[in-house]
Motif scaffolding. Structure first.
Motif, PDB file in Angstrom:
ATOM      1  N   GLN A  38      46.171  34.388  37.798  1.00  0.00           N
ATOM      2  CA  GLN A  38      46.860  35.301  38.707  1.00  0.00           C
ATOM      3  C   GLN A  38      47.640  34.563  39.799  1.00  0.00           C
ATOM      4  O   GLN A  38      48.484  35.151  40.468  1.00  0.00           O
ATOM      5  CB  GLN A  38      45.880  36.285  39.346  1.00  0.00           C
ATOM      6  N   SER A  69      52.574  43.811  40.952  1.00  0.00           N
ATOM      7  CA  SER A  69      51.134  43.579  40.924  1.00  0.00           C
ATOM      8  C   SER A  69      50.785  42.531  41.978  1.00  0.00           C
ATOM      9  O   SER A  69      51.665  41.929  42.599  1.00  0.00           O
ATOM     10  CB  SER A  69      50.696  43.105  39.537  1.00  0.00           C
ATOM     11  N   ALA A  70      49.516  42.291  42.149  1.00  0.00           N
ATOM     12  CA  ALA A  70      49.069  41.292  43.120  1.00  0.00           C
ATOM     13  C   ALA A  70      49.139  39.874  42.563  1.00  0.00           C
ATOM     14  O   ALA A  70      48.732  38.925  43.235  1.00  0.00           O
ATOM     15  CB  ALA A  70      47.646  41.605  43.567  1.00  0.00           C
ATOM     16  N   GLU A  71      49.652  39.737  41.355  1.00  0.00           N
ATOM     17  CA  GLU A  71      49.737  38.425  40.724  1.00  0.00           C
ATOM     18  C   GLU A  71      51.081  37.763  41.024  1.00  0.00           C
ATOM     19  O   GLU A  71      52.137  38.399  40.982  1.00  0.00           O
ATOM     20  CB  GLU A  71      49.510  38.543  39.220  1.00  0.00           C
ATOM     21  N   SER A 109      47.474  46.198  43.493  1.00  0.00           N
ATOM     22  CA  SER A 109      46.662  45.514  42.487  1.00  0.00           C
ATOM     23  C   SER A 109      46.367  46.381  41.276  1.00  0.00           C
ATOM     24  O   SER A 109      45.911  45.874  40.243  1.00  0.00           O
ATOM     25  CB  SER A 109      45.351  45.031  43.110  1.00  0.00           C
ATOM     26  N   ASN A 154      47.948  45.134  38.248  1.00  0.00           N
ATOM     27  CA  ASN A 154      47.518  43.834  37.738  1.00  0.00           C
ATOM     28  C   ASN A 154      47.246  43.884  36.236  1.00  0.00           C
ATOM     29  O   ASN A 154      47.026  44.950  35.659  1.00  0.00           O
ATOM     30  CB  ASN A 154      46.242  43.371  38.439  1.00  0.00           C
TER      31      ASN A 154
END
Length: 229
Positions: A21, A49-51, A70, A73
């Motif tokens: 991630q 996304s939080a990635e 997220s 994700n």
């Protein structure tokens, strides 16, 4: 009429010293993401996304501020061994064929449900979401815009990384029909996003868990190999 446009991240640099991630885009991935400039609506609401790889893809493809959620994700896959070929076991997950390889993984119905909640909670208007292939496929299946099982697996397998296909990361749009969806540009209008039927969610939630009940095959109750992604 508002649209949902899904942007699958570009190719990251595979750095075994950090978690996936946290992977940044490779130089080829950055160039491919930049090649998408002008293809996405500049006035759209933007979410990633939080990635890191998804955030970098969105920023390069559609420069400007964006929000992070997220729930977009990728599927949670704790303790997945990265030194081996990961594609067969991920393809099996996408096809709904869960087995011992997927122990403790997030299930298709669970992943699709959180993604769907994030889409429905976004403001009105065009929406661009930078996300990941497995969870995207699960969501498309859950809302009825992609057939489950082998067709879902083929769709996921055809989602391109820039390293393999010219034109950069796949901008996946869908229309309101139930025909197969491929990385060619199509769009999904907000009002055509159907909520998954409660009985379907309940059935898939039961199938999310591994191992299955004694004497039952993980895919025993699926129709034509129904998958969550």
């Amino acid at each position: 009429m508002s649209r949902v446009l899904i942007l699958r991240h570009a190719m990251p640099h595979l750095d075994r010293s950090v978690l996936p991630q946290d992977w940044a885009l490779s130089s080829e991935g950055r160039a491919a993401a930049e090649s998408l400039r002008g293809q996405l609506p500049p006035e759209a609401h933007r979410w990633a996304s939080a990635e890191r790889k998804a955030q970098e893809t969105l920023q390069l493809a559609l420069p400007g501020s964006f929000k992070i959620d997220s729930r977009f994700n990728e599927v949670q896959r704790p303790n997945e061994a990265m030194e081996a070929d990961v594609k067969p076991r991920r393809r099996a997950w996408v096809a709904g064929l869960l087995d011992e390889r997927h122990k403790n993984w997030e299930g298709p119905a669970t992943a699709a449900a959180r993604f769907d909640a994030a889409v429905r909670g976004a403001p009105d208007g065009d929406l661009v979401v930078a996300t990941h292939g497995m969870v995207l496929t699960a969501w498309l299946c859950s809302i009825g815009h992609l057939a489950s099982g082998e067709q879902a697996a083929q769709f996921w397998g055809n989602l391109s990384f820039p390293k393999r296909h010219r034109g950069g990361p796949a901008v996946t749009r869908t229309d309101r029909t139930r025909r197969a969806v491929f990385p060619a540009c199509r769009q999904l209008t907000r009002h055509s996003v159907r909520a998954p039927a409660p009985e379907s969610l309940a059935r898939e939630a039961r199938q999310d868990a591994y191992p299955p009940k004694a004497g039952a095959h993980p895919d025993a109750s699926r129709s034509a190999g129904r998958a969550g992604s």
